[in-house]
Design a protein around this motif. Structure first.
Motif, mmCIF file in Angstrom:
data_model
loop_
_atom_site.group_PDB
_atom_site.id
_atom_site.type_symbol
_atom_site.label_atom_id
_atom_site.label_comp_id
_atom_site.label_asym_id
_atom_site.label_seq_id
_atom_site.Cartn_x
_atom_site.Cartn_y
_atom_site.Cartn_z
ATOM 1 N N LEU A 183 39.266 37.181 29.415
ATOM 2 C CA LEU A 183 39.895 38.060 30.413
ATOM 3 C C LEU A 183 39.855 37.438 31.804
ATOM 4 C CD1 LEU A 183 38.635 41.610 29.383
ATOM 5 C CD2 LEU A 183 41.000 40.881 29.536
ATOM 6 N N LEU A 184 38.709 36.819 32.140
ATOM 7 C CA LEU A 184 38.582 36.240 33.487
ATOM 8 C C LEU A 184 39.386 34.956 33.641
ATOM 9 C CD1 LEU A 184 34.785 36.870 34.090
ATOM 10 C CD2 LEU A 184 36.630 37.775 35.469
ATOM 11 N N THR A 189 43.123 35.225 36.002
ATOM 12 C CA THR A 189 43.633 34.061 36.754
ATOM 13 C C THR A 189 45.124 34.200 37.004
ATOM 14 O OG1 THR A 189 41.939 32.641 35.813
ATOM 15 C CG2 THR A 189 43.850 31.534 36.709
ATOM 16 N N ALA A 190 45.861 34.575 35.946
ATOM 17 C CA ALA A 190 47.317 34.719 36.096
ATOM 18 C C ALA A 190 47.658 35.803 37.119
ATOM 19 C CB ALA A 190 47.938 35.064 34.743
ATOM 20 N N SER B 217 35.849 36.770 40.617
ATOM 21 C CA SER B 217 37.152 36.753 39.931
ATOM 22 C C SER B 217 38.204 36.017 40.760
ATOM 23 C CB SER B 217 37.622 38.173 39.619
ATOM 24 O OG SER B 217 37.636 38.943 40.783
ATOM 25 N N ALA B 218 37.983 35.948 42.084
ATOM 26 C CA ALA B 218 38.918 35.222 42.953
ATOM 27 C C ALA B 218 38.766 33.708 42.825
ATOM 28 C CB ALA B 218 38.698 35.631 44.410
ATOM 29 N N MET B 219 37.666 33.256 42.233
ATOM 30 C CA MET B 219 37.398 31.812 42.141
ATOM 31 C C MET B 219 37.962 31.205 40.863
ATOM 32 S SD MET B 219 35.567 31.454 44.845
ATOM 33 C CE MET B 219 35.268 32.754 45.981
ATOM 34 N N TYR B 220 38.254 32.046 39.860
ATOM 35 C CA TYR B 220 38.685 31.507 38.567
ATOM 36 C C TYR B 220 39.989 30.706 38.634
ATOM 37 C CZ TYR B 220 34.801 33.520 36.058
ATOM 38 O OH TYR B 220 33.532 33.784 35.613
ATOM 39 N N PRO B 221 40.970 31.101 39.460
ATOM 40 C CA PRO B 221 42.161 30.239 39.561
ATOM 41 C C PRO B 221 41.822 28.820 40.016
ATOM 42 C CG PRO B 221 42.617 32.370 40.526
ATOM 43 C CD PRO B 221 41.151 32.350 40.201
ATOM 44 N N PHE B 222 40.827 28.678 40.919
ATOM 45 C CA PHE B 222 40.443 27.341 41.381
ATOM 46 C C PHE B 222 39.706 26.566 40.291
ATOM 47 C CE2 PHE B 222 42.012 28.253 45.415
ATOM 48 C CZ PHE B 222 41.503 29.449 45.893
ATOM 49 N N LEU B 223 38.960 27.289 39.451
ATOM 50 C CA LEU B 223 38.285 26.643 38.321
ATOM 51 C C LEU B 223 39.326 26.148 37.337
ATOM 52 C CD1 LEU B 223 35.314 29.030 37.466
ATOM 53 C CD2 LEU B 223 35.116 26.600 37.939
#
Lengths: 221, 299
Positions: A183-184, A189-190, B217-223
């Protein structure tokens, strides 16, 4: 005149950082020299930033000083502010320039035994409010609310060891930590990327307005 | 005349409706008990090592000894619960590997906390200030400071927090700019994305974050994009890191009360929804009852 000077400095400052970031250090063999000034510019901005700390102190002192002078309701708390501020300031100055064991002890009492527990306490109150807010707000009324509540529960349990303990007998692909990670990493992310795209487009517009001093708050009166 | 068992049915309905109206003081008490009891009764739960925590561990394992690590300890007393165990776990790993690190902060209180933890860990591993770690102090200026620091560290930071010129500090000999830093580790409630913009994006330096759980949760796109090489998420990240290090410190201790509170909140959400649906059903039945009565009198 003052306003014009501020606007020109804002424009030049923003232009410098933009060009320094975008342009290469050398163009067709000619050095742009922009990067040579990044350190002095950074130092100037650091000094201005540090000024903000002093400015905040001055503003607070003026506000609380007026309250004490006019004996407005709550003036006793303003006295407490001045005592706390002066005690910490004097202790820190002495600890830096004339450290003794007594000064160190006093610093430990003020910082480690008073400031730290007080700061942690204020933040920990959030835990109680979050529990009651979740209890009151997370009601399944619609399909979207159901999705939100179910995913919130999965994430909450999957992010802590109790989720793994509860689903330890299940196949690893459907254990709570793995579902929560999916989910995360995928869904969140999307969605977050999509939201941030929109936010950053808005931020570019706001940044342009600030750079060109078009914002209403930029006028000096 | 009331049917046998009808009284029980009504009482059950009332009980279910009350589940959705628990007094907040009872909730506060339950939360306090969920935090306190696991701290008194030592419980240990199995810990799942996440990909993002593994990322931080792996990158520190591969840090070269001739470069330093920069720890941005921008947190204060309010974030102590999450950022203290994270900072301690990272410092233990760095000191064990013999990797030198410099502490800095973008808020005045942060350097004090960083110093306190470093002194505690250094004492345990026999590490010395100035040789194995140093404290660069409070560096204001956000993005401008980060850009300038990346170009020339000693141009921005002339002296450490004790007033010693950086050139006189043994570990800072030969450390000139960002190319002498192998990893920037941002430890904060919400680590600054400026490290990604102006350091990782421009110079390709490894960046890892240690953030609070609520903003993670805001960091996951960067990961996902590879800009961040790892992420420690709140107390869970610290507990996982301690498991990787083979220690049991504050992170492992605090994850159990957190687990209990999370479980309590999920149970409360379930109870709230049971009460909500019971109340809704009761109102529907009342309306149906009123309509039926109206229909009968209409006849």
């Amino acid at each position: 005149m003052k306003e014009r000077v501020v606007k020109i400095i804002t424009l030049l400052g923003g232009l410098y950082y933009f060009l320094e970031f975008v342009l290469p250090q050398e163009i067709k063999g000619h050095t742009t020299y922009l990067s040579s000034f990044i350190v002095p510019m950074g130092n100037i901005l650091m000094v201005l930033w540090a000024f903000a700390v002093g400015l905040g102190l001055i503003n607070l002192s003026i506000t609380h000083g007026k309250k004490v002078k006019k004996l407005e309701p709550g003036w006793i708390y303003s006295i407490a502010f001045f005592i706390a501020m002066l005690a910490m300031m004097v202790t820190c100055f002495l600890d830096t320039y004339h450290p003794t064991s007594l000064v160190r002890q006093f610093y430990e009492i003020l910082f480690t035994r008073m400031y730290m527990p007080l700061g942690a306490t204020i933040f920990s109150l959030l835990a109680l409010f979050m529990a009651t807010s979740a209890y009151r707000a997370m009601r399944v009324r619609t399909f979207e609310a159901t999705v939100m509540v179910v995913s919130a529960c999965i994430i909450m349990l999957g992010q802590v060891p109790i989720g793994l303990w509860m689903t330890r007998t299940l196949p690893s692909c459907i254990q709570l930590p793995r579902v929560s990670a999916w989910l995360l990493w995928i869904a969140n992310t999307a969605a977050y990327r999509a939201v941030m795209f929109g936010i950053y487009m808005g931020m570019i517009a706001v940044a342009l307005r600030l750079w060109l001093s078009l914002e209403k708050g930029m006028e000096l009166r | 005349m009331a049917l046998p068992g009808e009284g029980y049915g009504i009482k059950m309905k009332e009980f279910l409706v009350k589940l959705g109206k628990i007094d907040r003081r009872v909730i506060y008490l339950l939360v306090i008990l969920a935090v306190v009891i696991p701290l008194i009764v030592k419980i240990r739960l199995p810990i799942f090592i996440s990909r993002e925590t593994n990322g931080v561990y792996t990158i520190i394992e591969h840090c070269p000894e001739d470069k330093i690590v920069l720890l941005d300890c921008t947190w204060d007393a309010g974030n102590r619960g999450e950022n203290w165990p994270q900072t301690e776990a990272v410092m233990v790993h760095l000191m064990r590997k013999g990797i030198k690190f410099a502490i800095m902060s973008r808020i005045p209180q942060g350097t004090g906390f960083g110093r306190e933890i470093a002194e505690k860990v250094a004492k345990k591993y026999g590490k010395k200030y100035g040789i194995d770690w140093c404290n660069l102090g409070y560096l204001p200026g956000e993005a401008a400071m980060i850009q300038a620091l990346a170009k020339d560290i000693k141009g921005v930071v002339k002296k450490d927090i004790k007033g010693t010129p950086l050139d006189s500090i043994p570990m800072m000999q030969g450390i000139e700019d960002i190319h002498d830093i192998s990893l920037v580790c941002g430890i904060a409630y919400w680590p600054s994305e400026d490290w990604l913009r102006f350091v990782q994006g421009v110079y390709g330096t490894n960046v890892a974050f240690c953030s609070s759980a609520i903003v993670s949760s805001a960091m996951y796109p960067f990961l996902d994009s590879g800009q961040l090489c790892g992420l420690l998420v709140g107390v869970r990240g610290a507990a996982e890191y301690e498991r990787l290090l083979g220690t049991e410190e504050l992170g492992t201790e605090l994850i159990v009360p957190q687990s209990m509170v999370h479980l309590l909140i999920v149970v409360l959400i379930v109870l709230a929804n049971i009460g909500f649906w019971a109340e809704r059903r009761e109102k529907k039945e009342e309306r149906r009852g009123i309509r039926d009565e109206g229909g009968e009198t209409g006849k």
